[in-house]
Scaffold this motif. Structure first.
Motif, short mmCIF file in Angstrom:
data_model
loop_
_atom_site.label_atom_id
_atom_site.label_comp_id
_atom_site.label_asym_id
_atom_site.label_seq_id
_atom_site.Cartn_x
_atom_site.Cartn_y
_atom_site.Cartn_z
N VAL A 77 0.85 -1.19 0.00
CA VAL A 77 0.00 0.00 0.00
C VAL A 77 0.89 1.23 0.00
CG1 VAL A 77 -1.88 -1.17 1.20
CG2 VAL A 77 -0.15 0.07 2.53
N TYR A 78 0.29 2.37 -0.33
CA TYR A 78 1.08 3.59 -0.40
C TYR A 78 0.26 4.79 0.03
CZ TYR A 78 -1.31 5.22 -4.66
OH TYR A 78 -2.25 5.68 -5.55
N LEU A 98 -5.68 -2.98 6.92
CA LEU A 98 -6.75 -3.70 6.21
C LEU A 98 -6.21 -4.87 5.40
CD1 LEU A 98 -8.92 -0.66 5.04
CD2 LEU A 98 -9.50 -2.34 6.80
N LEU A 99 -4.92 -4.84 5.07
CA LEU A 99 -4.29 -5.94 4.33
C LEU A 99 -3.36 -6.78 5.20
CD1 LEU A 99 -3.47 -4.38 0.83
CD2 LEU A 99 -5.43 -5.75 1.51
N ASP A 100 -3.43 -6.57 6.51
CA ASP A 100 -2.61 -7.34 7.46
C ASP A 100 -1.11 -7.21 7.19
OD1 ASP A 100 -4.93 -8.37 8.73
OD2 ASP A 100 -5.11 -9.91 7.19
N ILE A 101 -0.68 -6.04 6.75
CA ILE A 101 0.75 -5.79 6.54
C ILE A 101 1.32 -5.20 7.83
CG2 ILE A 101 2.45 -4.40 5.29
CD1 ILE A 101 0.61 -4.56 2.85
N GLU A 102 2.41 -5.79 8.30
CA GLU A 102 3.05 -5.34 9.54
C GLU A 102 3.95 -4.14 9.24
OE1 GLU A 102 6.25 -6.96 12.88
OE2 GLU A 102 5.14 -8.40 11.65
N THR A 144 4.19 -13.50 3.38
CA THR A 144 5.52 -13.54 3.97
C THR A 144 5.42 -12.97 5.38
OG1 THR A 144 6.59 -13.23 1.83
CG2 THR A 144 7.89 -12.68 3.79
N LYS A 145 5.94 -13.69 6.37
CA LYS A 145 5.84 -13.26 7.76
C LYS A 145 6.89 -12.19 8.08
CE LYS A 145 3.91 -17.61 9.45
NZ LYS A 145 4.07 -18.75 10.41
N GLY A 146 6.57 -11.36 9.04
CA GLY A 146 7.53 -10.35 9.48
C GLY A 146 7.15 -8.96 9.01
N PRO A 147 7.94 -7.95 9.41
CA PRO A 147 7.64 -6.57 9.03
C PRO A 147 7.81 -6.32 7.55
CG PRO A 147 9.78 -6.69 10.11
CD PRO A 147 9.14 -8.04 10.25
#
Length: 281
Positions: free
Chosen positions: A32-33, A59-63, A105-108
């Motif tokens: 996202v941006y 909303l996209l579960d991005i850490e 992919t897991k993690g930040p």
């Protein structure tokens, strides 16, 4: 510096920057941006943009790899390095780095930042528009990196000698533009599409609504149609890059020009707000 890029702690001129092939943006556009203007080294409406940025990621579960305050400080630090303080300040986060796999992919995530010189239009000169059927997905409220339909529509507008493309859904409902929000003046009031899943909740849109209410202009956040667009007293186009533009033509047909006094009242007030928030020191 004339331009400046950032990727996970690395800085450089944009043409010097490189990105790992395994960043998920390369495989899926998975990120996202957000973006907005800077004037006189002051980033306009930064808190509103960062809030929307973090909401899109959530909303996209991005850490997120940074906090809101850390990002705000980093953006200002980078703006201060530039040769000019009048800039387009862009930032995005992708889900991370890993061998191609549809599963997350897991993690930040990976943080990208891009700065380049830019000026805000004063909105005096009218623009021309075309209409394009909206074939995008049903999560337009999330500011994702998947912008192929918007790129195609923008190119169509360019080839038609126009500056923007207006999207409409089946049945003729107007949603938004390829990279802007679009609104109409009807019967002396502002009509703008509601912030459902079919449009992005634009920051400039929010400023337009607040300004209209401040000026005593009634606001209706309701769906409107192509027919109403063509018959509108005025057609307004707003974005963080151009706070208040107005259209004189859509699909080769003249539009607007029926309430110039109200249009100018709104345009000058929005530009005044921007100039007041970004004074020269």
């Amino acid at each position: 510096m004339k331009t400046l890029g950032y990727y996970n702690g690395k800085y450089g001129e944009l043409e010097e920057m490189s990105i790992p092939m395994n960043d998920r943006v390369c495989w899926f556009g998975d990120g996202v941006y957000d973006a907005g203007p800077s004037r006189n080294y002051k980033i306009f409406a930064i808190d509103e943009h960062i809030d929307r940025f973090f909401n899109s990621a959530g909303l996209l579960d991005i850490e997120m790899p940074v906090t809101k305050e850390e990002l705000k400080e980093l953006l200002q630090e980078m703006v201060n390095k530039m040769d000019t303080g009048n800039l387009f300040v862009y930032y995005q986060v992708t889900r991370g780095t890993g061998v191609r796999d549809h599963a997350y992919t897991k993690g930040p995530g990976n943080l990208w930042i891009m700065l380049k010189p830019a000026e805000i239009s004063d909105g005096i000169e009218p623009i021309k528009l075309i209409t394009v059927e909206d074939t995008r997905f049903l999560h337009c409220n999330i500011k994702t990196l998947n912008l192929i339909p918007s790129c195609v529509a923008t190119e169509k507008a360019k080839k038609a000698g126009c500056q923007e493309a207006v999207f409409y859904r089946a049945g003729g409902r107007v949603t938004e533009c390829a990279h802007s929000n679009v609104h109409i003046i009807k019967d002396g009031k502002l009509v703008t599409a509601p912030t459902d899943n079919l449009i992005l909740p634009g920051i400039a849109r929010a400023h337009l609504i607040r300004m209209c209410k401040k000026l005593g202009v009634p606001v209706s956040e309701t769906p409107y149609t192509l027919k109403e667009l063509f018959e509108a007293e005025e057609v307004l186009v707003t974005s963080s890059s151009n706070l208040c533009l107005h259209a004189c033509e859509i699909d080769g047909k003249p539009v607007g020009g029926k309430n110039p006094e109200l249009l100018e009242k709104i345009r000058s007030a929005l530009l005044g707000e921007f100039y007041e928030a970004t004074p020269e020191e």
